[in-house]
Design an enzyme around this catalytic site. Structure first.
Site, PDB file in Angstrom:
ATOM      1  CG  HIS A   1      -5.600  -2.038  -0.471  1.00 28.69           C
ATOM      2  ND1 HIS A   1      -4.567  -2.032  -1.380  1.00 28.69           N
ATOM      3  CD2 HIS A   1      -5.190  -1.244   0.562  1.00 28.69           C
ATOM      4  CE1 HIS A   1      -3.592  -1.266  -0.932  1.00 28.69           C
ATOM      5  NE2 HIS A   1      -3.943  -0.777   0.248  1.00 28.69           N
TER       6      HIS A   1
ATOM      7  CD  GLU B   1      -4.898  -3.985  -4.565  1.00 27.18           C
ATOM      8  OE1 GLU B   1      -5.246  -3.307  -3.576  1.00 27.18           O
ATOM      9  OE2 GLU B   1      -3.854  -4.662  -4.593  1.00 27.18           O
TER      10      GLU B   1
ATOM     11  CB  SER C   1      -0.952  -0.036   1.202  1.00 30.28           C
ATOM     12  OG  SER C   1      -1.952   0.944   1.076  1.00 30.28           O
TER      13      SER C   1
END
Length: 462
Positions: free
Chosen positions: A350, A237, A181
């Protein structure tokens, strides 16, 4: 251990000042230092998600809340195998360039697995300033030379590793960056920064759900550190970032949302072309391959598909294409994480790979590829693997439209579920315990849609 002076008082909103204050005697280093000042948890990003699903997400280290934070936070932590000699010269994996702090993830499993593989590694993690303390923007900030302080903090941490890692048994010439991330975005920034080509502070990178921060001018002109790279994403995501747009319920509102938030300079015709690339078809949205299910609100799966490609899949493919065109001999590999597809509304969300593969690993394939990259500059299992270690599936280097290592639930693969949407891309499978799988699929999903998206955002950078 501090790697720079505390950024407080006159040093607040300034580049990190090194060396840190001189200390003498024995320094207690048995506990993590405080996290850098940051906002609270991620509950606001889970609007409308059933409580049991939200609780599962929030229990993941990626979405945990720091126990304590402070402006005096520029510290670094070293985890290493027990009984290691100070001159062992082991490869180093640098983590915790993630949001949160260096304590978010328990790295004991990684180190233990590296020992079992016969390829022990050291893990080093650093805190960096967050929010306004590390990301302050504006003309005055740029003119004062104090923009992107988080990247400056990270760069100083890397310099600390070069100076002192050998004292802990690490080899400063073998440093692999690992980030997810915001951490992956940080790695992308470090790779294309000016200092990446003048300082040899890292020799490989594992980029997970991030990379170059935005589609657009960041890669024009393109120049980066010439190091082996693994770059991958989770399939869904965009779902976590799309729970709060429940008022965008019509085609007209979708077009207006795209124009107002993302592409204010684009023409109506260009907005229409993007809307056509991400159609009002619930079966084509994310979580992918779930048919009519998981439509949290009208247009949820459509917005999730758009945001996932904008933030992650598009930039990943763009970066890998740029590398292939510019540095065709540079080794790169790419993966797609498709496990936990049955999680309502979120699918393979995600950071779900870190949630399910690192703390209590479902199998060791994620960690094995990371350790192999750090030690051998190749994620594939070496021929002289340790006794009892099962080899990963053969993972070919990435090429445009080529093969992705794809993490799947074995049950989905066996029943013709989400893992088999592109049967011509399936090359093989290695079962694991508990029953899960690795397959190879082609990096050709949504190629036309992503090309439209990339073209527009390169024309109108964020």
């Amino acid at each position: 251990m501090p790697f720079a002076h505390a950024p407080i008082g006159d040093l607040r909103l300034r580049r990190p000042v090194v060396p840190p204050p001189t200390t003498t005697g024995i320094i207690p280093a048995t506990a993590y230092g405080p996290a850098c000042v940051q906002k609270g948890g991620q509950a606001s990003s889970l609007q409308g998600i059933p409580p049991d699903v939200a609780d599962l997400v929030l229990a993941s280290p990626a979405y945990s809340v720091a126990v304590s934070d402070s402006e005096d936070c520029l510290t670094i932590n070293v985890d290493r195998p027990a009984g290691l000699a100070s001159n062992a010269s082991l490869p180093i994996i640098g983590g915790a360039f993630q949001t949160g702090d260096s304590e978010m993830y328990d790295h004991k499993a990684l180190i233990t697995r590296s020992v079992a593989l016969g390829s022990p590694v050291i893990h080093i993690a650093a805190n960096y300033r967050l929010a306004a303390y590390g990301f302050l923007a504006g003309k005055e900030v740029v003119e004062a030379g104090v923009a992107n302080l988080r990247l400056q903090d990270q760069r100083e941490a890397l310099r600390w590793v070069q100076k002192y890692a050998a004292s802990f048994g690490g080899d400063p010439t073998r440093v692999t960056l690992w980030g997810e991330s915001a951490g992956a975005i940080s790695i992308g920034c470090q790779m294309v920064s000016n200092t990446a080509t003048t300082e040899s502070n890292f020799h490989a990178a594992f980029i997970d759900s991030g990379g170059v921060p935005a589609l657009g001018s960041a890669l024009q002109p393109f120049k980066q550190a010439t190091i082996p790279i693994i770059h991958g994403d989770c399939e869904d995501e965009g779902t976590l970032f799309s729970t709060s747009q429940s008022n965008v319920t019509t085609n007209e509102l979708f077009n207006q949302y795209i124009k107002d938030v993302f592409l204010p300079e684009a023409s109506d015709a260009e907005i229409a072309s993007l809307a056509a690339a991400y159609p009002d078809d619930v079966t084509a949205g994310s979580p992918y391959y779930t048919g009519q299910l998981n439509e949290l609100y009208t247009n949820f799966k459509r917005i999730a598909a758009f945001q996932g490609d904008l933030r992650y899949h598009g930039p990943r493919r763009l970066l890998l294409n740029k590398i292939y065109d510019t540095l065709p001999r540079l080794p790169t590999w790419s993966f797609l994480y498709k496990r936990q597809k049955n999680l309502p509304f979120l699918g393979s969300f995600h950071a779900s790979d870190l949630a399910f593969e690192t703390q209590t690993p479902l199998d060791w394939s994620y960690y094995d590829s990371l350790v192999n990259l750090a030690v051998h500059l190749d994620p594939n299992t070496p021929a002289d693997r340790a006794p009892g270690v099962s080899p990963l599936i053969n993972w070919p280097q990435w090429t445009p439209g080529g093969q992705l290592l794809t993490f799947v639930d074995s049950e989905s693969f066996a029943t013709g579920g989400p893992a088999t949407e592109n049967p011509t891309g399936l090359v093989g499978m290695v079962a694991s315990t508990p029953p899960r799988g690795l397959i190879l699929t082609l990096d050709t999903f949504r190629v036309d849609a992503i090309n439209v998206l990339v073209g527009l955002f390169q024309k109108y950078p964020l």
